[in-house]
Design a protein around this motif. Structure first.
Motif, PDB file in Angstrom:
ATOM      1  N   VAL A 125       2.151   1.716  -3.567  1.00  0.00           N
ATOM      2  CA  VAL A 125       1.061   2.180  -4.442  1.00  0.00           C
ATOM      3  C   VAL A 125       0.789   3.655  -4.188  1.00  0.00           C
ATOM      4  O   VAL A 125       0.638   4.449  -5.123  1.00  0.00           O
ATOM      5  CB  VAL A 125      -0.218   1.331  -4.225  1.00  0.00           C
ATOM      6  CG1 VAL A 125      -1.430   1.971  -4.883  1.00  0.00           C
ATOM      7  CG2 VAL A 125       0.002  -0.081  -4.740  1.00  0.00           C
ATOM      8  N   PHE A 126       0.733   4.055  -2.919  1.00  0.00           N
ATOM      9  CA  PHE A 126       0.505   5.456  -2.576  1.00  0.00           C
ATOM     10  C   PHE A 126       1.604   6.340  -3.169  1.00  0.00           C
ATOM     11  O   PHE A 126       1.328   7.387  -3.753  1.00  0.00           O
ATOM     12  CB  PHE A 126       0.444   5.639  -1.058  1.00  0.00           C
ATOM     13  CG  PHE A 126       0.407   7.068  -0.627  1.00  0.00           C
ATOM     14  CD1 PHE A 126      -0.772   7.794  -0.720  1.00  0.00           C
ATOM     15  CD2 PHE A 126       1.550   7.694  -0.175  1.00  0.00           C
ATOM     16  CE1 PHE A 126      -0.806   9.133  -0.338  1.00  0.00           C
ATOM     17  CE2 PHE A 126       1.526   9.023   0.214  1.00  0.00           C
ATOM     18  CZ  PHE A 126       0.346   9.740   0.123  1.00  0.00           C
ATOM     19  N   LEU A 127       2.855   5.934  -3.031  1.00  0.00           N
ATOM     20  CA  LEU A 127       3.967   6.729  -3.559  1.00  0.00           C
ATOM     21  C   LEU A 127       3.917   6.840  -5.078  1.00  0.00           C
ATOM     22  O   LEU A 127       4.193   7.910  -5.638  1.00  0.00           O
ATOM     23  CB  LEU A 127       5.306   6.121  -3.122  1.00  0.00           C
ATOM     24  CG  LEU A 127       5.649   6.328  -1.658  1.00  0.00           C
ATOM     25  CD1 LEU A 127       6.900   5.532  -1.291  1.00  0.00           C
ATOM     26  CD2 LEU A 127       5.866   7.788  -1.339  1.00  0.00           C
ATOM     27  N   ILE A 181       1.166   6.644  -7.030  1.00  0.00           N
ATOM     28  CA  ILE A 181       0.040   7.521  -7.379  1.00  0.00           C
ATOM     29  C   ILE A 181       0.390   8.976  -7.077  1.00  0.00           C
ATOM     30  O   ILE A 181       0.131   9.871  -7.886  1.00  0.00           O
ATOM     31  CB  ILE A 181      -1.247   7.086  -6.631  1.00  0.00           C
ATOM     32  CG1 ILE A 181      -1.728   5.746  -7.191  1.00  0.00           C
ATOM     33  CG2 ILE A 181      -2.339   8.142  -6.748  1.00  0.00           C
ATOM     34  CD1 ILE A 181      -2.854   5.123  -6.407  1.00  0.00           C
ATOM     35  N   PHE A 182       0.988   9.221  -5.924  1.00  0.00           N
ATOM     36  CA  PHE A 182       1.389  10.578  -5.551  1.00  0.00           C
ATOM     37  C   PHE A 182       2.399  11.135  -6.555  1.00  0.00           C
ATOM     38  O   PHE A 182       2.298  12.292  -6.973  1.00  0.00           O
ATOM     39  CB  PHE A 182       1.979  10.565  -4.138  1.00  0.00           C
ATOM     40  CG  PHE A 182       2.343  11.917  -3.615  1.00  0.00           C
ATOM     41  CD1 PHE A 182       1.352  12.809  -3.223  1.00  0.00           C
ATOM     42  CD2 PHE A 182       3.666  12.309  -3.529  1.00  0.00           C
ATOM     43  CE1 PHE A 182       1.677  14.067  -2.747  1.00  0.00           C
ATOM     44  CE2 PHE A 182       4.004  13.561  -3.048  1.00  0.00           C
ATOM     45  CZ  PHE A 182       3.011  14.440  -2.668  1.00  0.00           C
ATOM     46  N   SER A 183       3.338  10.327  -6.981  1.00  0.00           N
ATOM     47  CA  SER A 183       4.340  10.768  -7.960  1.00  0.00           C
ATOM     48  C   SER A 183       3.697  11.106  -9.297  1.00  0.00           C
ATOM     49  O   SER A 183       4.046  12.100  -9.932  1.00  0.00           O
ATOM     50  CB  SER A 183       5.404   9.682  -8.159  1.00  0.00           C
ATOM     51  OG  SER A 183       6.074   9.428  -6.958  1.00  0.00           O
ATOM     52  N   LEU A 208       0.821  -1.210   0.000  1.00  0.00           N
ATOM     53  CA  LEU A 208       0.000   0.000   0.000  1.00  0.00           C
ATOM     54  C   LEU A 208       0.861   1.268   0.000  1.00  0.00           C
ATOM     55  O   LEU A 208       0.520   2.250  -0.656  1.00  0.00           O
ATOM     56  CB  LEU A 208      -0.947   0.004   1.200  1.00  0.00           C
ATOM     57  CG  LEU A 208      -2.109  -0.985   1.135  1.00  0.00           C
ATOM     58  CD1 LEU A 208      -2.899  -0.962   2.435  1.00  0.00           C
ATOM     59  CD2 LEU A 208      -3.011  -0.687  -0.047  1.00  0.00           C
ATOM     60  N   SER A 209       1.974   1.228   0.707  1.00  0.00           N
ATOM     61  CA  SER A 209       2.887   2.381   0.723  1.00  0.00           C
ATOM     62  C   SER A 209       3.464   2.632  -0.661  1.00  0.00           C
ATOM     63  O   SER A 209       3.543   3.772  -1.115  1.00  0.00           O
ATOM     64  CB  SER A 209       4.025   2.150   1.716  1.00  0.00           C
ATOM     65  OG  SER A 209       3.536   2.011   3.012  1.00  0.00           O
TER      66      SER A 209
END
Length: 108
Positions: free
Chosen positions: A81-83, A85-87, A78-79
């Motif tokens: 994936v979050f990074l 998407i944020f990028s 999840l971390s």
């Protein structure tokens, strides 16, 4: 002198975080155990699913919930994936600003 020395060794209680087998040697509680009282002969286990991060824990609140390996794997994924998407969002915003500036300069 010998009598008082023996009494000193036998009468001093081990502090919290330690235990003694009755041999006057204070031993640190191992990881996963704690002892919150003076002069005890054993340490207490943390409840199931909890562990201490260090030996010599002297409070039950030092027993912290431990995530199993599946929970760590999910958290890790999840971390990532979050990074990602944020990028992507950041790159898109930068591109949009660059494009807006380029188009506004071409209109002049």
């Amino acid at each position: 002198s010998t009598r008082s020395g023996r009494c000193l060794q036998q009468c001093l209680a081990c502090p919290p975080g330690y235990y003694s087998n009755g041999d006057s040697i204070c031993r640190r509680c191992h990881k996963g155990l704690y002892q919150d009282l003076y002069g005890k002969s054993r340490c207490f286990s943390c409840k199931e699913g909890y562990n201490t991060s260090v030996a010599g824990a002297h409070l039950s609140t030092q027993c912290e919930e431990q995530l199993n390996s599946n929970e760590w794997n999910i958290l890790y994924i999840l971390s990532i994936v979050f990074l990602v998407i944020f990028s992507i969002i950041i790159v898109y915003c930068i591109y949009s600003i660059w494009r807006f500036n380029r188009d506004s300069h071409n209109d002049v």
